[in-house]
Design an enzyme around this catalytic site. Sequence first.
Site, short mmCIF file in Angstrom:
data_model
loop_
_atom_site.label_atom_id
_atom_site.label_comp_id
_atom_site.label_asym_id
_atom_site.label_seq_id
_atom_site.Cartn_x
_atom_site.Cartn_y
_atom_site.Cartn_z
N HIS A 179 39.44 43.67 42.85
CA HIS A 179 38.34 44.19 42.02
C HIS A 179 37.67 45.38 42.74
O HIS A 179 37.40 46.40 42.13
CB HIS A 179 37.26 43.11 41.81
CG HIS A 179 37.69 41.91 41.02
ND1 HIS A 179 37.45 40.63 41.42
CD2 HIS A 179 38.33 41.80 39.82
CE1 HIS A 179 37.91 39.77 40.51
NE2 HIS A 179 38.45 40.46 39.53
N LYS B 224 33.97 29.26 30.01
CA LYS B 224 34.48 29.11 31.38
C LYS B 224 33.41 28.47 32.25
O LYS B 224 32.23 28.82 32.16
CB LYS B 224 34.83 30.48 31.97
CG LYS B 224 36.15 31.05 31.49
CD LYS B 224 36.53 32.28 32.31
CE LYS B 224 37.82 32.91 31.80
NZ LYS B 224 38.15 34.15 32.51
N ARG C 121 47.44 44.11 36.39
CA ARG C 121 48.21 43.73 37.58
C ARG C 121 49.70 43.71 37.26
O ARG C 121 50.52 44.15 38.02
CB ARG C 121 47.78 42.34 38.07
CG ARG C 121 46.48 42.37 38.83
CD ARG C 121 45.88 41.01 38.94
NE ARG C 121 45.48 40.52 37.63
CZ ARG C 121 44.80 39.42 37.43
NH1 ARG C 121 44.44 38.67 38.44
NH2 ARG C 121 44.44 39.05 36.22
N SER D 198 41.17 35.83 41.24
CA SER D 198 40.08 34.96 41.70
C SER D 198 40.59 33.52 41.79
O SER D 198 40.21 32.79 42.71
CB SER D 198 38.90 35.03 40.74
OG SER D 198 38.38 36.34 40.69
P1 ADP Z 1 38.22 38.25 33.31
O1 ADP Z 1 37.88 36.80 33.13
O2 ADP Z 1 37.43 39.17 32.45
O3 ADP Z 1 39.70 38.55 33.29
P2 ADP Z 1 38.34 38.75 36.14
O4 ADP Z 1 37.21 38.71 37.12
O5 ADP Z 1 39.49 37.83 36.36
O6 ADP Z 1 37.66 38.57 34.74
O7 ADP Z 1 38.91 40.24 36.08
C1 ADP Z 1 38.09 41.33 35.77
C2 ADP Z 1 38.93 42.58 35.70
O8 ADP Z 1 39.50 42.85 36.98
C3 ADP Z 1 40.12 42.50 34.73
O9 ADP Z 1 40.30 43.75 34.14
C4 ADP Z 1 41.28 42.18 35.64
O10 ADP Z 1 42.51 42.65 35.10
C5 ADP Z 1 40.90 42.97 36.87
N1 ADP Z 1 41.51 42.41 38.07
C6 ADP Z 1 41.71 41.11 38.36
N2 ADP Z 1 42.34 40.97 39.55
C7 ADP Z 1 42.56 42.23 40.01
C8 ADP Z 1 43.22 42.77 41.17
N3 ADP Z 1 43.81 41.97 42.05
N4 ADP Z 1 43.23 44.10 41.33
C9 ADP Z 1 42.64 44.90 40.40
N5 ADP Z 1 42.04 44.45 39.27
C10 ADP Z 1 42.00 43.14 39.07
#
Ligand code: ADP
Length: 167
Positions: A16, A40, A89, A127
Amino acid sequence: MRVLYPGSFDPLTLGHLDLIERAARLFDAVVVAVLMNPSKQPCFPLEQRLEQIRQATEGLSGVEVGHFDGLTVTYAQSCGAQVILRGLRAMSDFEFELQIAHTNRTLASRVETLFMATSAHHSFLSSSVVKEVARFGGDVAHMVPPGVAIDLERLFNRQAAHDSRYG
Ligand code: ADP
């Protein structure tokens, strides 16, 4: 131009953060916003997730931290963001993200969705993976910012202590 980067961030990972840093180089402002999703059950309460993001982005100019519930496009409009940023990803992310992007366009045609490919070395990171590794005592220092690593250790130590007492 302002961009909204919405997500659960439960917790924030280095994947992120990498996206936030790259977006901060492209846009005047990046609003990183935690979505309070009623379907969630998060591991970290909202305030803690916001603090994790604030701490990790402290040195980055143009980054703002917020939270919202309801529609992402409505929040984007209310915070003056013309663009919604999402990370991709792998192909597995694509289908769902495209569906959301099309839906958002039907709701607010002037708000664009921008997909950014994640850095190769962060493409395995999520996450949920981070939480699984931390739950079983694995080292997550290369996956999350230092403050998040401390929060994860505290959370799972507390849970382990609770389980050994009542489990
Ligand atoms: P959500 O529940 O909205 O998917 P996340 O916190 O899992 O929330 O992800 C938020 C954003 O960050 C999404 O666009 C996701 O694709 C992106 N994201 C998740 N993991 C990564 C990563 N390892 N690298 C870059 N972006 C990521």
